[in-house]
Design an enzyme around this catalytic site. Structure first.
Site, PDB file in Angstrom:
ATOM      1  N   GLU A  60       2.937   6.301  -1.166  1.00 36.37           N
ATOM      2  CA  GLU A  60       4.325   6.007  -1.550  1.00 36.37           C
ATOM      3  C   GLU A  60       5.313   6.961  -0.891  1.00 36.37           C
ATOM      4  O   GLU A  60       6.413   6.561  -0.505  1.00 36.37           O
ATOM      5  CB  GLU A  60       4.467   6.051  -3.074  1.00 36.37           C
ATOM      6  CG  GLU A  60       3.608   5.038  -3.819  1.00 36.37           C
ATOM      7  CD  GLU A  60       3.827   3.602  -3.353  1.00 36.37           C
ATOM      8  OE1 GLU A  60       4.963   3.252  -2.981  1.00 36.37           O
ATOM      9  OE2 GLU A  60       2.855   2.827  -3.354  1.00 36.37           O
ATOM     10  N   GLU A  96       2.326  -1.746   4.602  1.00 38.11           N
ATOM     11  CA  GLU A  96       1.283  -1.194   3.751  1.00 38.11           C
ATOM     12  C   GLU A  96       0.205  -0.492   4.580  1.00 38.11           C
ATOM     13  O   GLU A  96      -0.376   0.511   4.155  1.00 38.11           O
ATOM     14  CB  GLU A  96       0.655  -2.299   2.898  1.00 38.11           C
ATOM     15  CG  GLU A  96       1.526  -2.772   1.762  1.00 38.11           C
ATOM     16  CD  GLU A  96       1.765  -1.667   0.745  1.00 38.11           C
ATOM     17  OE1 GLU A  96       0.824  -1.294   0.024  1.00 38.11           O
ATOM     18  OE2 GLU A  96       2.899  -1.160   0.687  1.00 38.11           O
TER      19      GLU A  96
END
Length: 368
Positions: A143, A193
């Site tokens: 993140e 991602e």
């Protein structure tokens, strides 16, 4: 840790020593497909209009107040072990301002980095209950990688468009155009991602933890029932298996998803961890943020195009093989397509000559 560590506000980090990457640019770990998908997204007709409109419309303050009021803010007093991991991840990737992080009550394992002006990291209780400390460290690094790459802005717009599409119907593009932007945003986010997985590995610096975390996302708590090698073999089988029908189904299956399939993520990360690029970063040789302004967009796009060309040529997917054959000028393409679709188009009777036939019909039943 050094004095500089404490002056940056990253004290109380775990004692396990890992390499730090001062001034690292997100270009060091970004997947080429991430960059090229973002370039393609920005070129999409109408995207600038939607982006500018939503940047002014989105309730940024409301978003922050929502998490402040209905989630738990990570700090020295609350979820202190997560706070240590967050500071540690920001220290390793040299992210000067530590983003606020919240724990949200949700049984579904998930984490996200959102926000327009400043990123916010949110992790669910389902994820906390699923992962051990080292696995959680890679997720937080993942993140923080999103935050360093500036992904939170596009992620926020994607969330807004998909959940509140009706409210933006006034934008003079029409629903079809908006859905085209949503589809393009999803394609970019799936690629982003892969970049963030790499950032997670740079923070955790333990490939096995990264693999375990991905396996748990796929199979839950039952790690003792799973095997990394067998899990990665699934990715090979997924890519190479089936015929052209399966290739089309893969595309249709992935379109509505925000994340790539877990086995694919694991295989991509393992491949990168074994690459020279990863080793160079670990040795301290990586692009710096100070050089970002001098980076050529053309060079980045060329690198991405080269990656795609290599991927297509090395892919075992039946559709990718067909694309390679077309590029290489393979003959009897119609026959290849018919055989690839497993007989969806019936073959001509044996006594009826095929168009362009040279007389050699001996391999008509070939499966390739």
């Amino acid at each position: 840790m050094s004095d500089g560590h404490e002056h940056n506000g990253h004290e109380n980090v775990p004692s396990r020593q890992r390499r730090r990457f001062p001034g690292i640019s997100s270009r060091a770990y970004e997947h080429p497909a991430d960059r090229s998908a973002l370039v393609a997204l920005r070129k999409l007709s109408g995207f600038d209009t939607v982006f500018k409109a939503l940047s002014g419309l989105l309730p940024e303050r409301s978003l922050r107040l929502l998490f402040l009021s209905d989630s738990v803010r990570v700090s020295d007093q609350q979820f202190a072990h997560l706070n240590d991991m967050l500071r540690d991840a920001c220290y390793i990737l040299d992210l000067e301002k530590v983003p606020p992080m919240y724990v949200n009550q949700d049984p579904v394992p998930n984490a996200m980095c959102i926000g327009l002006d400043e990123p916010i990291i949110v992790v669910t209780t389902g994820l906390l209950e699923l992962l051990d400390e080292e696995e959680m460290r890679t997720v937080i690094g993942h993140e923080v990688g999103h935050a360093l790459s500036g992904h939170s802005v596009y992620r926020t717009i994607l969330l807004f468009l998909t959940s509140l599409a009706v409210r933006v119907a006034w934008i003079p593009l029409g629903n079809i155009a908006i859905m085209a932007i949503v589809t393009a945003l999803r394609e970019w986010f799936r690629k982003s991602e892969l970049s963030a997985d790499r950032a997670g590995l740079l923070v955790g610096q333990d490939l096995q933890s990264s693999m375990r975390g991905l396996m748990k996302l796929a199979g839950g708590h039952h790690l003792h029932e799973m095997n990394v090698d067998a899990f990665l073999k699934q990715a090979e089988e997924y890519e190479a298996g089936g015929d052209l029908r399966d290739s089309v189904l893969k595309i249709l299956n992935v379109l509505p998803r925000s994340h790539p399939f877990t086995t694919v993520r694991a295989a991509e990360l393992k491949k990168w961890a074994e690459s020279r690029d990863y080793q160079r970063i670990m040795d301290g040789h990586y692009p710096r943020r100070a050089e970002d302004k001098d980076t050529s967009v053309t060079d980045s796009f060329r690198e991405s195009a080269s990656h795609y060309a290599t991927h297509v040529k090395s892919s075992k997917d039946p559709l990718m093989k067909l694309v390679t054959d077309i590029a290489d000028g393979a003959g009897d393409l119609g026959g290849r397509v018919r055989r690839g679709f497993g007989g969806f188009t019936s073959a001509p009777p044996k006594d009826e000559p095929r168009r362009g036939d040279t007389g050699d019909t001996g391999d008509q039943g070939s499966g390739n």
